[in-house]
Write an enzyme that holds these catalytic residues in place. Sequence first.
Site, PDB file in Angstrom:
ATOM      1  N   GLU A 156      46.076  30.925  34.816  1.00 23.45           N
ATOM      2  CA  GLU A 156      45.680  30.980  36.203  1.00 23.45           C
ATOM      3  C   GLU A 156      46.417  29.900  36.803  1.00 23.45           C
ATOM      4  OE1 GLU A 156      41.706  31.836  37.186  1.00 23.45           O
ATOM      5  OE2 GLU A 156      41.801  29.927  38.602  1.00 23.45           O
ATOM      6  N   LYS A 194      30.493  46.772  36.700  1.00 18.73           N
ATOM      7  CA  LYS A 194      32.174  46.700  36.866  1.00 18.73           C
ATOM      8  C   LYS A 194      32.759  47.525  35.940  1.00 18.73           C
ATOM      9  CE  LYS A 194      31.561  42.021  37.480  1.00 18.73           C
ATOM     10  NZ  LYS A 194      32.036  40.713  37.602  1.00 18.73           N
ATOM     11  N   HIS A 230      44.286  38.015  41.712  1.00 15.56           N
ATOM     12  CA  HIS A 230      43.040  37.974  42.346  1.00 15.56           C
ATOM     13  C   HIS A 230      42.648  38.647  43.717  1.00 15.56           C
ATOM     14  CE1 HIS A 230      41.905  34.368  39.495  1.00 15.56           C
ATOM     15  NE2 HIS A 230      43.075  35.133  38.974  1.00 15.56           N
ATOM     16  N   ALA A 264      38.898  33.693  49.588  1.00 15.97           N
ATOM     17  CA  ALA A 264      38.050  34.832  49.767  1.00 15.97           C
ATOM     18  C   ALA A 264      38.310  34.950  51.210  1.00 15.97           C
ATOM     19  CB  ALA A 264      36.711  34.227  49.769  1.00 15.97           C
ATOM     20  N   HIS A 270      25.875  33.764  36.000  1.00 20.91           N
ATOM     21  CA  HIS A 270      26.415  33.524  37.248  1.00 20.91           C
ATOM     22  C   HIS A 270      25.505  32.683  37.965  1.00 20.91           C
ATOM     23  CE1 HIS A 270      27.309  34.117  41.608  1.00 20.91           C
ATOM     24  NE2 HIS A 270      28.656  34.371  41.243  1.00 20.91           N
ATOM     25  N   ARG A 317      34.045  39.599  43.807  1.00 25.49           N
ATOM     26  CA  ARG A 317      33.174  39.579  45.014  1.00 25.49           C
ATOM     27  C   ARG A 317      33.812  38.530  45.888  1.00 25.49           C
ATOM     28  NH1 ARG A 317      27.192  37.867  45.115  1.00 25.49           N
ATOM     29  NH2 ARG A 317      28.259  35.752  45.008  1.00 25.49           N
ATOM     30  N   GLY A 318      33.887  37.215  45.520  1.00 18.36           N
ATOM     31  CA  GLY A 318      34.053  36.305  46.310  1.00 18.36           C
ATOM     32  C   GLY A 318      32.673  35.496  46.813  1.00 18.36           C
ATOM     33  N   ASP A 319      32.958  34.751  47.781  1.00 20.59           N
ATOM     34  CA  ASP A 319      31.598  33.938  48.104  1.00 20.59           C
ATOM     35  C   ASP A 319      31.649  33.996  49.655  1.00 20.59           C
ATOM     36  OD1 ASP A 319      30.291  33.450  45.785  1.00 20.59           O
ATOM     37  OD2 ASP A 319      31.780  31.903  45.538  1.00 20.59           O
TER      38      ASP A 319
HETATM   39  P1  FAD Z   1      29.790  39.619  40.315  1.00 15.68           P
HETATM   40  O1  FAD Z   1      29.982  39.392  39.102  1.00 15.68           O
HETATM   41  O2  FAD Z   1      30.138  41.023  40.841  1.00 15.68           O
HETATM   42  O3  FAD Z   1      28.392  39.236  40.925  1.00 15.68           O
HETATM   43  C1  FAD Z   1      27.887  38.195  41.277  1.00 15.68           C
HETATM   44  C2  FAD Z   1      26.258  38.349  40.986  1.00 15.68           C
HETATM   45  O4  FAD Z   1      25.816  39.074  42.046  1.00 15.68           O
HETATM   46  C3  FAD Z   1      26.013  38.697  39.672  1.00 15.68           C
HETATM   47  O5  FAD Z   1      26.087  37.836  38.667  1.00 15.68           O
HETATM   48  C4  FAD Z   1      24.560  39.078  39.981  1.00 15.68           C
HETATM   49  O6  FAD Z   1      23.572  38.177  39.971  1.00 15.68           O
HETATM   50  C5  FAD Z   1      24.901  39.961  41.270  1.00 15.68           C
HETATM   51  N1  FAD Z   1      25.148  41.215  41.071  1.00 15.68           N
HETATM   52  C6  FAD Z   1      26.193  41.812  41.508  1.00 15.68           C
HETATM   53  N2  FAD Z   1      26.381  43.169  41.426  1.00 15.68           N
HETATM   54  C7  FAD Z   1      25.248  43.401  40.520  1.00 15.68           C
HETATM   55  C8  FAD Z   1      24.604  44.792  39.945  1.00 15.68           C
HETATM   56  N3  FAD Z   1      25.363  45.820  39.930  1.00 15.68           N
HETATM   57  N4  FAD Z   1      23.174  44.730  39.685  1.00 15.68           N
HETATM   58  C9  FAD Z   1      22.520  43.453  39.353  1.00 15.68           C
HETATM   59  N5  FAD Z   1      23.228  42.307  40.023  1.00 15.68           N
HETATM   60  C10 FAD Z   1      24.359  42.425  40.653  1.00 15.68           C
HETATM   61  N6  FAD Z   1      36.648  33.294  43.794  1.00 15.68           N
HETATM   62  C11 FAD Z   1      37.644  33.518  44.825  1.00 15.68           C
HETATM   63  O7  FAD Z   1      37.247  33.329  46.043  1.00 15.68           O
HETATM   64  N7  FAD Z   1      39.057  33.711  44.586  1.00 15.68           N
HETATM   65  C12 FAD Z   1      39.513  33.557  43.339  1.00 15.68           C
HETATM   66  O8  FAD Z   1      40.588  33.984  43.154  1.00 15.68           O
HETATM   67  C13 FAD Z   1      38.518  33.691  42.157  1.00 15.68           C
HETATM   68  N8  FAD Z   1      38.942  33.698  40.906  1.00 15.68           N
HETATM   69  C14 FAD Z   1      38.197  33.726  39.948  1.00 15.68           C
HETATM   70  C15 FAD Z   1      38.452  33.963  38.490  1.00 15.68           C
HETATM   71  C16 FAD Z   1      37.535  33.924  37.420  1.00 15.68           C
HETATM   72  C17 FAD Z   1      38.109  34.187  36.003  1.00 15.68           C
HETATM   73  C18 FAD Z   1      36.051  33.853  37.874  1.00 15.68           C
HETATM   74  C19 FAD Z   1      35.221  33.741  36.559  1.00 15.68           C
HETATM   75  C20 FAD Z   1      35.907  33.565  39.022  1.00 15.68           C
HETATM   76  C21 FAD Z   1      36.565  33.652  40.181  1.00 15.68           C
HETATM   77  N9  FAD Z   1      36.286  33.524  41.576  1.00 15.68           N
HETATM   78  C22 FAD Z   1      36.993  33.530  42.472  1.00 15.68           C
HETATM   79  C23 FAD Z   1      34.829  33.281  41.850  1.00 15.68           C
HETATM   80  C24 FAD Z   1      33.985  34.429  42.261  1.00 15.68           C
HETATM   81  O9  FAD Z   1      34.475  34.710  43.388  1.00 15.68           O
HETATM   82  C25 FAD Z   1      32.223  34.135  42.119  1.00 15.68           C
HETATM   83  O10 FAD Z   1      32.053  34.108  40.828  1.00 15.68           O
HETATM   84  C26 FAD Z   1      31.786  34.804  43.271  1.00 15.68           C
HETATM   85  O11 FAD Z   1      30.305  34.027  43.296  1.00 15.68           O
HETATM   86  C27 FAD Z   1      31.255  36.170  42.709  1.00 15.68           C
HETATM   87  O12 FAD Z   1      32.094  37.023  42.447  1.00 15.68           O
HETATM   88  P2  FAD Z   1      32.216  37.812  41.037  1.00 15.68           P
HETATM   89  O13 FAD Z   1      32.976  38.903  41.275  1.00 15.68           O
HETATM   90  O14 FAD Z   1      32.070  36.989  39.916  1.00 15.68           O
HETATM   91  O15 FAD Z   1      30.697  38.730  41.239  1.00 15.68           O
END
Ligand code: FAD
Length: 277
Positions: free
Chosen positions: A6, A156, A66, A40, A140, A96-98
Amino acid sequence: MDISFEVYPPRNPDDGPKLEAAILKLAELDPKFISVTFGAGGSSTKNSLEVLRFIRTNTTSMPLAHLTCVGTTESEARSLVHQFADAGIVDFLALRGDLPDGQEAPGPDSLARTDQLVSLIRSTQKSSGQVAVAAFPNGHPESGATRSDLDALKAKQDAGADFAITQLFFYTRDYFDFIELARSRGITIPIIAGIMPIVSAKRLQRVVELTGEENPTELADALANASSPEQRTEVGIDWAAKQVAELREAGIDAVHLYAFNEYKNVTEVLRRSGARS
Ligand code: FAD
């Protein structure tokens, strides 16, 4: 062992050539893909795309883009996917992002969950592109004791994700336990272990804050007791190399390394672990 890296878009335009040189060095290690982070809300779209284009044109590795969705409407997300596809980038890490600090909830038209983005990429991107998603061995920060991150990962997968990449973790036991837990919850996609060489106490503190991981006392002490930047680099490389070696010994066939836009440390991690000569 399959490897991947990455990188992030350069924060300063002057750092572009340095990153390109690092990518060419990383490419010599034959990674399956090199992923490029995304700010994000689309703050880095242009820069991410430039780096992805560079990987596509100058290496044989798959560029993995990403893409975050929170704060983005469905039609904005769709046009982003088209914009990447027009540049020949068809493989995505859907996130999803934050929300920005202070914003409590996504706007009414905004995509709110990653599984929605996975479905959108799948429906927009009909070619053979792959969709990856994030996974969290120690949960998370929002997932709590019920481990709702696993429900999210299952959603997902059900939306069409091909594989997952994990958040960094410090002990391989955490990864092995997570794989067992994920499989017991019906998650069958490959889950690639994310490894980050941490070469300073400051960086360790920052990643612990950002990820919500528990502070790894042994690593923290070793970094604190090292008396020079070179010694701290040794500590960080050794720690990550031990993790990769343990994963290899257990028959794990892929790792994803957070490269921090340079090649020397991750190259040394792979060499010491025996994953590359
Ligand atoms: P998700 O895994 O989709 O959801 C986050 C939380 O929401 C879950 O843990 C759960 O508590 C809840 N949730 C969501 N859907 C459900 C459901 N269906 N049922 C129940 N609970 C649910 N951020 C950036 O801004 N840019 C990047 O490029 C970036 N790259 C990343 C790369 C990696 C490998 C990782 C691990 C993280 C990265 N992130 C990045 C951070 C990421 O944006 C954060 O983790 C953010 O807080 C959540 O996005 P997610 O896709 O991980 O969320």
